[in-house]
Design a protein around this motif. Sequence first.
Motif, PDB file in Angstrom:
ATOM      1  N   PHE A  12       0.735  -1.315   0.152  1.00  0.00           N
ATOM      2  CA  PHE A  12      -0.054  -0.033  -0.120  1.00  0.00           C
ATOM      3  C   PHE A  12       0.874   1.201  -0.106  1.00  0.00           C
ATOM      4  N   SER A  16       1.232   3.931  -2.788  1.00  0.00           N
ATOM      5  CA  SER A  16       0.941   5.441  -2.704  1.00  0.00           C
ATOM      6  C   SER A  16       2.194   6.344  -3.291  1.00  0.00           C
ATOM      7  N   SER A  63      -3.049   2.218 -10.728  1.00  0.00           N
ATOM      8  CA  SER A  63      -2.561   2.237  -9.577  1.00  0.00           C
ATOM      9  C   SER A  63      -3.530   2.923  -8.659  1.00  0.00           C
ATOM     10  N   PHE A  67      -4.844   0.888  -5.468  1.00  0.00           N
ATOM     11  CA  PHE A  67      -5.023   1.743  -4.029  1.00  0.00           C
ATOM     12  C   PHE A  67      -6.261   1.731  -3.227  1.00  0.00           C
ATOM     13  N   ALA A  71      -6.783  -0.180   0.258  1.00  0.00           N
ATOM     14  CA  ALA A  71      -7.545   0.585   1.353  1.00  0.00           C
ATOM     15  C   ALA A  71      -8.555  -0.003   1.879  1.00  0.00           C
TER      16      ALA A  71
END
Length: 80
Positions: A12, A16, A63, A67, A71
């Motif tokens: 993660f 990011s 991405s 992401f 999350a």
Amino acid sequence: MLILRTILTVIFIIISLFLAIVILMQEGKSAGLGAISGAADTYWGKNKGRSMEGVLVKLTRASVIIFLILAAVLNMGIWD
């Protein structure tokens, strides 16, 4: 379970940072005065999907999807 959460957290963080870099590498969407005179209708404007800008847009989309999925998975509460 703790090892899996740690691995997902590291992924993660990497995603990011990658997402921030890819977004910063993109150019602005404003065409400036070239759009008024029709200069935006060039070969590069028509084939934007194959250019570097098109690749960056595709990388950004992928991405963001990864992401958001990570999350959601990390915040499910199944890790306690």
